[in-house]
Design a protein around this motif. Structure first.
Motif, PDB file in Angstrom:
ATOM      1  N   UNK A  63      -6.164 -94.204   6.442  1.00  0.00           N
ATOM      2  CA  UNK A  63      -7.067 -93.355   5.660  1.00  0.00           C
ATOM      3  C   UNK A  63      -7.624 -92.258   6.564  1.00  0.00           C
ATOM      4  N   UNK A  64      -7.742 -91.051   6.026  1.00  0.00           N
ATOM      5  CA  UNK A  64      -8.429 -89.997   6.773  1.00  0.00           C
ATOM      6  C   UNK A  64      -9.868 -89.936   6.284  1.00  0.00           C
ATOM      7  N   UNK A  65     -10.739 -89.280   7.055  1.00  0.00           N
ATOM      8  CA  UNK A  65     -12.159 -89.227   6.721  1.00  0.00           C
ATOM      9  C   UNK A  65     -12.534 -87.836   6.215  1.00  0.00           C
ATOM     10  N   UNK A  66     -13.397 -87.810   5.181  1.00  0.00           N
ATOM     11  CA  UNK A  66     -13.889 -86.564   4.587  1.00  0.00           C
ATOM     12  C   UNK A  66     -15.412 -86.619   4.515  1.00  0.00           C
ATOM     13  N   UNK A  67     -16.027 -85.451   4.456  1.00  0.00           N
ATOM     14  CA  UNK A  67     -17.487 -85.390   4.329  1.00  0.00           C
ATOM     15  C   UNK A  67     -17.931 -86.084   3.041  1.00  0.00           C
TER      16      UNK A  67
END
Length: 161
Positions: free
Chosen positions: A18-22
């Motif tokens: 998973x990538x991280x987003x604001x």
């Protein structure tokens, strides 16, 4: 009746890759990079997002993360193992009674839960520095995929109180 797979993905816990987003603001879809996190400063709240479907995992409040960035030399050995580009990620959910850890004590570089004033050190992999919480904030091991911050493994402990 079949369940909506996007809803399932949005409530699933963070998964490797998973990538991280604001978590807030105008841009909640662009993957975060280490350059997006100001070193030695208040945490940035983030959500994991499924790398295959781009589904943000924001339907489960336990997935809310706090990201901070440090010179790796100031991180504990465990913190260094969990960091990517100096960025560390901990759960934003206090281990005392499940409140959201939103306060920042700048002079000590500590995160604080506004409900009962537990303090946590992101440089020490989320260690409790002041109670009543008696468990550290669960951390996620991170890695870089190009310049994107991505999840390397799931939480290292139980999220919440």
């Amino acid at each position: 009746m079949a369940q909506d797979q996007s809803s399932d993905a949005a409530s699933a816990p963070p998964q490797p890759g998973d990538y991280l987003v604001r978590a807030s603001g105008d841009d909640q879809t662009t993957p975060l990079t280490p350059d997006d996190i100001v070193p030695n400063s208040a945490p940035v709240q983030a959500w994991p997002a499924d790398s295959a479907t781009q589904t943000v995992r924001s339907d489960n409040w336990q997935n809310l993360l706090v990201l901070t960035r440090w010179d790796p030399a100031v991180l504990s050995p465990e913190g260094q193992q969990y960091a990517a580009g100096g960025v560390v990620a901990q759960s934003a959910i206090c281990t005392h009674e499940g409140c959201e850890v939103t306060s920042w004590v700048a002079e000590n570089f500590l995160m604080e839960c506004p409900c009962h004033l537990s303090r946590f050190d992101p440089r020490q992999n989320g260690a409790v520095m002041q109670g009543p919480a008696n468990r550290k904030l669960p951390a996620l091991a991170l890695k870089l995929d190009g310049d994107k911050i991505v999840v390397a493994s799931g939480f290292d402990g139980r999220v919440g109180g």
